[in-house]
Enzyme design. Structure first.
Site, PDB file in Angstrom:
ATOM      1  N   ARG B 105     133.002   1.948  63.260  1.00 59.29           N
ATOM      2  CA  ARG B 105     133.173   2.574  61.846  1.00 59.29           C
ATOM      3  C   ARG B 105     134.645   3.034  61.820  1.00 59.29           C
ATOM      4  O   ARG B 105     135.286   3.374  62.648  1.00 59.29           O
ATOM      5  CB  ARG B 105     132.157   3.527  61.602  1.00 59.29           C
ATOM      6  CG  ARG B 105     131.993   4.832  62.414  1.00 59.29           C
ATOM      7  CD  ARG B 105     131.019   5.655  62.010  1.00 59.29           C
ATOM      8  NE  ARG B 105     131.117   7.114  62.833  1.00 59.29           N
ATOM      9  CZ  ARG B 105     130.544   8.110  62.654  1.00 59.29           C
ATOM     10  NH1 ARG B 105     129.363   8.148  61.769  1.00 59.29           N
ATOM     11  NH2 ARG B 105     130.670   9.136  63.120  1.00 59.29           N
ATOM     12  N   CYS B 109     142.778   1.547  57.260  1.00 59.75           N
ATOM     13  CA  CYS B 109     144.131   2.210  57.370  1.00 59.75           C
ATOM     14  C   CYS B 109     144.235   2.918  55.736  1.00 59.75           C
ATOM     15  O   CYS B 109     143.887   1.971  54.615  1.00 59.75           O
ATOM     16  CB  CYS B 109     145.341   1.217  57.397  1.00 59.75           C
ATOM     17  SG  CYS B 109     147.026   2.223  57.288  1.00 59.75           S
ATOM     18  N   ASN B 143     132.439   9.007  54.283  1.00 65.70           N
ATOM     19  CA  ASN B 143     131.927   9.914  55.498  1.00 65.70           C
ATOM     20  C   ASN B 143     132.942  10.435  56.527  1.00 65.70           C
ATOM     21  O   ASN B 143     133.514   9.653  57.266  1.00 65.70           O
ATOM     22  CB  ASN B 143     130.750   8.852  56.147  1.00 65.70           C
ATOM     23  CG  ASN B 143     129.889   9.389  56.846  1.00 65.70           C
ATOM     24  OD1 ASN B 143     129.078  10.588  56.635  1.00 65.70           O
ATOM     25  ND2 ASN B 143     130.278   9.504  58.447  1.00 65.70           N
ATOM     26  N   GLU B 144     132.668  11.656  56.667  1.00 67.02           N
ATOM     27  CA  GLU B 144     133.726  12.137  57.652  1.00 67.02           C
ATOM     28  C   GLU B 144     135.195  11.723  57.757  1.00 67.02           C
ATOM     29  O   GLU B 144     135.441  11.294  58.937  1.00 67.02           O
ATOM     30  CB  GLU B 144     132.955  12.291  59.109  1.00 67.02           C
ATOM     31  CG  GLU B 144     131.757  12.849  59.207  1.00 67.02           C
ATOM     32  CD  GLU B 144     130.539  12.717  60.335  1.00 67.02           C
ATOM     33  OE1 GLU B 144     131.103  11.980  61.083  1.00 67.02           O
ATOM     34  OE2 GLU B 144     129.708  13.340  60.650  1.00 67.02           O
ATOM     35  N   GLU B 321     125.169  17.505  57.301  1.00 69.82           N
ATOM     36  CA  GLU B 321     124.426  17.093  58.550  1.00 69.82           C
ATOM     37  C   GLU B 321     124.070  18.141  59.407  1.00 69.82           C
ATOM     38  O   GLU B 321     125.237  18.916  59.946  1.00 69.82           O
ATOM     39  CB  GLU B 321     125.132  15.934  59.088  1.00 69.82           C
ATOM     40  CG  GLU B 321     125.314  14.648  58.330  1.00 69.82           C
ATOM     41  CD  GLU B 321     126.122  13.563  58.970  1.00 69.82           C
ATOM     42  OE1 GLU B 321     126.575  13.567  60.312  1.00 69.82           O
ATOM     43  OE2 GLU B 321     126.632  12.792  58.456  1.00 69.82           O
ATOM     44  N   GLU B 369     123.983   5.306  68.098  1.00 70.34           N
ATOM     45  CA  GLU B 369     123.508   6.614  67.895  1.00 70.34           C
ATOM     46  C   GLU B 369     122.111   6.789  68.429  1.00 70.34           C
ATOM     47  O   GLU B 369     121.256   7.551  68.023  1.00 70.34           O
ATOM     48  CB  GLU B 369     123.635   7.250  66.395  1.00 70.34           C
ATOM     49  CG  GLU B 369     125.172   7.493  66.460  1.00 70.34           C
ATOM     50  CD  GLU B 369     125.708   8.137  64.887  1.00 70.34           C
ATOM     51  OE1 GLU B 369     124.510   8.459  63.972  1.00 70.34           O
ATOM     52  OE2 GLU B 369     126.634   8.669  64.567  1.00 70.34           O
ATOM     53  N   GLN B 370     121.649   5.792  69.112  1.00 70.51           N
ATOM     54  CA  GLN B 370     120.141   5.710  69.463  1.00 70.51           C
ATOM     55  C   GLN B 370     119.856   7.034  70.368  1.00 70.51           C
ATOM     56  O   GLN B 370     118.688   7.477  70.412  1.00 70.51           O
ATOM     57  CB  GLN B 370     120.087   4.496  70.123  1.00 70.51           C
ATOM     58  CG  GLN B 370     120.811   4.200  71.559  1.00 70.51           C
ATOM     59  CD  GLN B 370     120.451   2.811  72.004  1.00 70.51           C
ATOM     60  OE1 GLN B 370     120.060   2.422  73.199  1.00 70.51           O
ATOM     61  NE2 GLN B 370     120.938   1.599  71.291  1.00 70.51           N
ATOM     62  N   HIS B 372     120.927  10.035  69.526  1.00 67.53           N
ATOM     63  CA  HIS B 372     120.903  11.098  68.477  1.00 67.53           C
ATOM     64  C   HIS B 372     119.491  11.478  68.133  1.00 67.53           C
ATOM     65  O   HIS B 372     119.053  10.657  67.287  1.00 67.53           O
ATOM     66  CB  HIS B 372     121.960  10.740  67.666  1.00 67.53           C
ATOM     67  CG  HIS B 372     122.375  11.837  66.602  1.00 67.53           C
ATOM     68  ND1 HIS B 372     121.685  12.866  65.962  1.00 67.53           N
ATOM     69  CD2 HIS B 372     123.580  12.377  66.286  1.00 67.53           C
ATOM     70  CE1 HIS B 372     122.343  13.727  65.565  1.00 67.53           C
ATOM     71  NE2 HIS B 372     123.641  13.367  65.503  1.00 67.53           N
TER      72      HIS B 372
END
Ligand SMILES: [Zn+2]
Ligand SMILES: [Zn+2]
Ligand SMILES: [Zn+2]
Lengths: 638, 638, 638
Positions: B105, B109, B143-144, B321, B369-370, B372
């Protein structure tokens, strides 16, 4: 079977005048085997299509006339410089996207079809010419697949081949592949990573953050399959011309390709055993431990690989390269203690090796390995190892034959599991190899001889089977273990992923007969430990269990740590050495297997008629009513 | 204001059948908010221009019908794979010049105009469709930003845009820019680095030795401005269609772009709070400290960001989050202690959060992210955090509302100062963030509630303002601080550079009213310390002072260490924790602010009507006449 | 000779108005020399072919009128940005294959012919204009060759030039070279690395595993030769126009090119002495040692380089840049203790320096070195070093002249030996420089003044010559040492390789008159040591000896450790500090040289009429009947 000795020789490195002397000295030293040829391509085919076999005919003849048997290697690990002019894209590419240049060895990408065709041709030439030569008694394909991190290549060729491999794994109409099947298997929806076409799929390097583990696992499988195909191409050609057995020489702790799959295409497994080099550069241990064994090697590392490659070779295996003195490539390269070369050789035989060949006959005065000791010094004077080899030769002649042994204890090793842990260690540095090796160490510290098994082995002859860390377990495997009649020790992470590297639901381990479920998992800082009530701790990796399985060990705070049900025992974490020894000792005793408490540095291996004792420490050890001399092997008839 | 809870949900990851069950369970657990959509681009626009909104309509409808409010995210952090076919040059380029490939992800640029146009289009589509949807009660852009080191890109696009940005900063005729103004500002004469034209200017990576700090600072400013522009593009489009507030979810300790500037274009600041992951991977602390807080997180890190993002959000802020269990991405990922999820949630509310959303609703069984944790396990069984969230929900309902609080103590945080220190730490690893965070820790150890301020904030309501490490201070800032009425603590490195990263003459700090000048500076080895007469030491960074300002602290050998004049106090080095606590405690007491001595692990935060106490340690703490339970929050009415 | 002082000045950095003030203050401080010009190319030639000499004429005139002498530097270390437009391929390429971009300095490849032509032109312009200028009393070529790892370039230009260089080394018909001679010299048969043509030879980077050491050694020789040629090009041009002496300013512990070869083309050697920076960033020592000397510098490092560059300069040498305060570039940059600038200056004079110039006159407020102290602060106020320089000036005037001294003890330093060890350290981190420097430390700890010699020096004036680690020793060298009349201490690794980096047979050291042969070698873990019977240990590197030479030291277990024969003594390993001091002390005493036991931190240097004592420690030292003040120099008439 009479065990035999050999050496690795490079006639092309030496002037013709000394070949006969060398051959005679080899024979006099009691050597049987001489491996040659694996780096000689530039002399066999000095320029494209211009072959030069006279010198090789001559060398084989000289060796044969001295009574020696030749292991002839294919030279494909070192394609000559002219090859690069023909195939500029043949170079492997590293994870950073840089071509790995000519100038050392193994500079080829397993996915380059042009290079593979060149290999097929040189192998055919060799097999055709020497396939029936009576002095050529065995073959070796290439040299040390995977060495120098050469299994994984991120080249354009590899990308292209990977796409084709994926199409075959996820077949669709055509076959242009079923991209939706792949998207689903990999869970690509997760971060909008879905593909519309296989030609959009890249290799999993240089991504912004970690790539999809399912993507990486398939790339690891593909990369392994490329090595297997490369090897099979050669083996099939050799077999068309020769009845001599074919081997490959594997390395220590290289797990990037499935050795069992290679082994299926070969007659003999062999490996290159460098105890001192491996201790320094590929064993995780405290400095004090490395210092204690700096001149002897790790007491379990060689044995582990002996047992592993016995399985890879389906019973037939050799040490193709045995360290005879200091090597050149480890961070530090001390001399072995006097006696260790003999000890290492006997240890291989005790674990079932048919032959042990020393690398190399004479130390080379030039190029990359000039600091690598041989049986002879560069000036042809005997190095210390030669006398030890001669001593082993005399002992082989005098002593009873080493016979094989069926252990009641087995340990499963699985290359895919190693890839899965490497892809997703969860805790920094957590490695499947280390987990299995820790388990092996514990069994050896209990005085046990161990069989290492692949996933699809015959399990029915064992009383205890240990299968830690198998992140994916097929239903067939679970069934076969349950049907084996053995006590089967699972966990941690057993069955934690499906075949596509996803968490299965119901949650793992989902083993029939064992009512336990891993509710949550955590990785621990090295300075965090979870003590067990009965002693020892859980380190690194810890699972929280649910279910009605019988609790046989608890943590200090009363949580289930080890449970059992049916024939299964499930361990919910990475046990430290004390806990492993205690827990596995109890399991074995309950299964009717005697265990003992081996002193540090003393190890043993049972054969059909004998017990061999190996003292890896620098001092004599008094134990079991005997004094075991330092750096020495003791044979005991049973 | 009633505080609310929420979660992050990915309907596209789950089969349609369970959406209603999920929505009902969310509502039953007391959740208000459901954030969706931020990684769903490949499902919203599966191929270029082919939109698929039915499923998203459906998902929003299901959530809305369950009484939940949706935070709808723009999906621009994960452009689908087809985007790369259209814009092959859209990938960010790392500092080594390597394109950062598709497969995870944030692979874009910020300077790629083609990609920005694509973003504008998808945001417009979403805003147009859902801008008036009553269930869509808030928006999130992207996102982030900055996660995975994605602010700085060394691409051709970035180079081109940087030149344009520089022309605007150093305007000339045309505007083709005034290259002489740039040469002078950067001091390019130093090593003949003068440019004849803006088109000669490259990005400051891969230089032979360090690049010109002025060059780097301008590149950092440019890179930040690109993020700000990217975000503003989205916010402006959303505002054209929707009245719902717009947020972005920032991260912990990411300082590569100016969050205050982003905040100016949004309605709400939010951040993603992962106390255990952050402790392991972005806090500099001794191993023993990390071990002590491994299952709780750092006692000050969350609070610091709460206070920082309250400023970024101009008072309105959320935790978008909240870590609910082990994460997947830190070096080690232990479980939180029971009670910590509740503690973290209440701590956010105590610092003024409007909402706390847990990431994520259900643990994903696939992809990156499994490992997480979520509020639910992959098999939809409740994970431990769910009960803690439900407890907080009940507590919110039963207890008085948390009200806001005006602190008498403020701490200035400035992103440009962080860049300046990063460009020129002088001593290895010296970081502005750490200096400010050390200061914050000291204030918290004194029991203080702190407001974090930007440079151009209103200073007039504070008694004490701490402004360490502001390498550039404008005259306006100096004047505003002097006019504030507060005691202002400056140093080290205050005003040490002009706006172009040059040393100003007269020498710093050049603060009106404070007769002190930094004559020389030095950085210190970690094992070197300069003791103060009154206790504690100067570490890392030390300045030699001249001038007639009143000396209020001396080093052991009698040199001025801290001086004062007018409303200012100047600290001539990086104080250790003991010295900071002593010195700042004295300053506060003299300004009429009560301080206390907080035990290790116990922290507190004042609100309008209450004092909240947070015990981050693993044992109860007896202090201030109360027993504070481990891993727990205690509310005290004032 | 009267010793002189100077400074480094950048008129182009400062406004014209202050030049006269600066010049007057320099003269008043007692300075003689002002080095200028080395980074001024963009002001001398602002665009291609457009020269601007007026300002430089003016600057030289201002300095000259103040009575100062100018050292005029060629500006080739910092080609301006427009040069890159003319020669886009002029950039050096790093070992990873990345071009080293414009934006700092030294961004050129020594093999780029186009750039070399540009250099020739600017040097000619300068020499023509200033060659007879009475104020230009010396020249400097370029600046700090090799700094920032710039000797080795892996560019296309370097590859092309390397092939040509190899053809010249292995000449054949034409000269298209004799590729078989190269194949044989390198032992390319080893891994089928044989070449058919020189145009197949690549640079030895990015190979799969280590490249052939013979290949690397030739690349290192080539790279050094490119620097030598680059320098000679400049020196020859300057000489055509000027009689003033020509110098280059070398650095500390840069060994990538052969300084002796450069020195042959110049009149004066000079070096840039940064005691505190070097202690932090290029000396291997324990943290406690670095802390002890953090404000003084290593007590032997400066002296070693003084003695080395005295040899490089064939007796004429300067310190061109002397650290006057904290620098900007080390990991930590503390201030020197008061007195150290004076100490460093006197130490240079005691070792024979003609001049010591402080870097720099005024601290620059801009660009990369703004944290680098000068004699003046950025605001033109005197920094502490100025007073120390003035004190030295007064002392020079008052005291007797420092006269030269012929030491009875010599130590050989050889750049090729350093390359050979770097190519093949055998044990991690083993460095020839460290071995020689350890030897030098031991001699200094015995109170000795040492001459450092090149391989082809005149050895006949010495009583003891130490020559550790000379991996290649020609027969001529062996003969010259034997004929010297001195006791010659060899080993370890003496003569261990032939001139092509192969192991010679007969085995080393093969020194006539010394009946010893290195049978085997090993490298040791840092925690392994081999004790000697008489005290001290062998560390890192150890050799097993054979032969009938007299054994003068044994290991604890009775193996020969040091042997002697004829005039030679052979040391079979890397001795620790205690063993070196004991063994070399005994050797010197037997040769009739007095030794003493110097306290830690106290060092001395003999001159013709005086003994200079330097106390590098932070406390006074009572020894030899005197109290030596901390951070101070003591002169004693002999
Ligand atoms: Zn090809
Ligand atoms: Zn585009
Ligand atoms: Zn050119």
């Amino acid at each position: 079977m009479k065990r035999t000795l050999g050496t690795c020789y490079y006639p092309e490195h030496w002037s013709r005048e000394i070949w006969e002397v060398d051959a005679r000295r080899m024979a006099e030293a009691g050597l049987t085997w001489v491996r040659i040829g694996e780096f000689a391509w530039s002399r066999i085919e000095p320029s494209r299509g211009a072959y030069s076999f006279d010198w090789l005919d001559d060398a084989i003849s000289v060796l044969g006339e001295a009574g020696l048997k030749v292991v002839l290697s294919t030279p494909t690990a070192t394609p000559p410089r002219w090859m690069l002019d023909r195939h500029p894209e043949m170079l492997a590419v590293d994870v950073d996207g840089r071509a790995r240049k000519f100038g050392s060895r193994r500079h080829y990408c397993f996915s380059h079809e042009g290079y593979k065709a060149e290999c097929a041709q040189i192998v055919a030439k060799l097999a055709e010419r020497y396939g029936r030569n009576p002095s050529v008694a065995a073959w070796q394909t290439d040299n040390e697949y995977g060495c120098h991190d050469t299994t994984l290549s991120y080249s354009d060729m590899a990308r292209h081949a990977f796409r084709g491999w994926l199409r075959a794994q996820y077949p669709g109409q055509g076959n242009d592949g079923d991209i939706e099947a792949l998207n689903k298997a990999w869970g690509n929806i997760f971060w909008s990573m879905e593909y519309n076409d296989f030609d959009q799929i890249d290799l999993p390097n240089l991504t912004v953050t970690e790539p999809n583990p399912s993507h990486v696992l398939d790339f690891r499988r593909f990369s392994s399959a490329q090595v297997v195909a490369f090897n099979k191409l050669q083996a099939d050609i050799i077999r068309a011309y020769s009845d001599a057995p074919i081997a490959h020489n594997y390395m220590g702790r290289i797990t990037d390709f499935d050795h069992f799959a290679i082994g299926d295409d070969l007659d003999i497994a062999s490996w290159d055993s460098y105890p001192l080099g491996f201790l320094e550069d590929r064993i995780e241990a405290a400095p004090s431990y490395k210092r204690a064994y700096a001149r002897q090697g790790d007491p379990d590392f060689q044995a582990f690989h002996h047992d592993l490659y016995r399985a890879v070779g389906k019973g037939r295996w050799w040490v193709m390269e045995q360290q005879p003195g200091p090597v050149n490539w480890a961070p530090y390269n001390p001399e072995p203690l006097p006696g260790m070369v003999r000890l290492w050789t006997w240890e291989a035989f005790a674990h079932g090796a048919e032959a042990v060949c020393y690398f190399r006959w004479r130390q080379a005065p030039m190029a990359q390995e000039q600091m690598h000791a041989g049986l002879l010094r560069p000036d042809s004077v005997a190095a210390p190892a030669l006398a030890e080899a001669e001593q082993v030769y005399r002992e082989i002649a005098d002593a009873p034959e080493v016979t094989s042994y069926q252990s009641p204890v087995a340990l499963i090793f699985d290359y895919e599991a190693d890839w899965a842990w490497a892809i997703q260690p969860h805790g920094l540095g957590a490695s499947y190899f280390d987990l299995v090796f820790d388990t092996y160490r514990a069994l050896r510290a209990l005085g046990l001889s161990v069989d290492i098994l692949r996933q699809n082995a015959d399990f029915t002859t064992y009383k205890v089977i240990l299968a830690p860390g198998l992140m994916h377990m097929s239903d067939a495997l679970k069934g076969a273990l349950r049907a084996s009649g053995a006590t089967v020790v699972l966990g941690p992470r057993s069955g934690a992923r499906d075949s596509s590297m996803r968490i299965p639901v119901p949650l793992p381990p989902a083993v029939p007969g064992l009512d336990v479920l891993v509710s949550r998992v955590e990785s621990l800082r090295p300075d965090m430990q979870i003590p067990l009530k009965s002693g020892g701790t859980i380190t690194r990796y810890h699972e929280v269990l649910e279910g009605d399985a019988e609790v046989i060990e608890e943590t200090d705070d009363g949580q289930p740590a080890i449970v059992s049900g049916d024939c299964f025992i499930y361990v919910s974490g990475w046990l430290d050495a004390a806990a492993m020894k205690r827990v596995f000792g109890t399991v074995c005793e309950r299964a009717g297997i005697d265990v003992v408490n081996m002193p540090d540095g003393l190890r043993r291996r049972q054969t059909g008629h004998e017990m061999f004792w190996f003292n890896y420490s620098t001092a004599p050890i008094d134990a079991f009513g005997t004094t075991f001399q330092a750096a020495s092997v003791t044979r005991e008839m049973l």
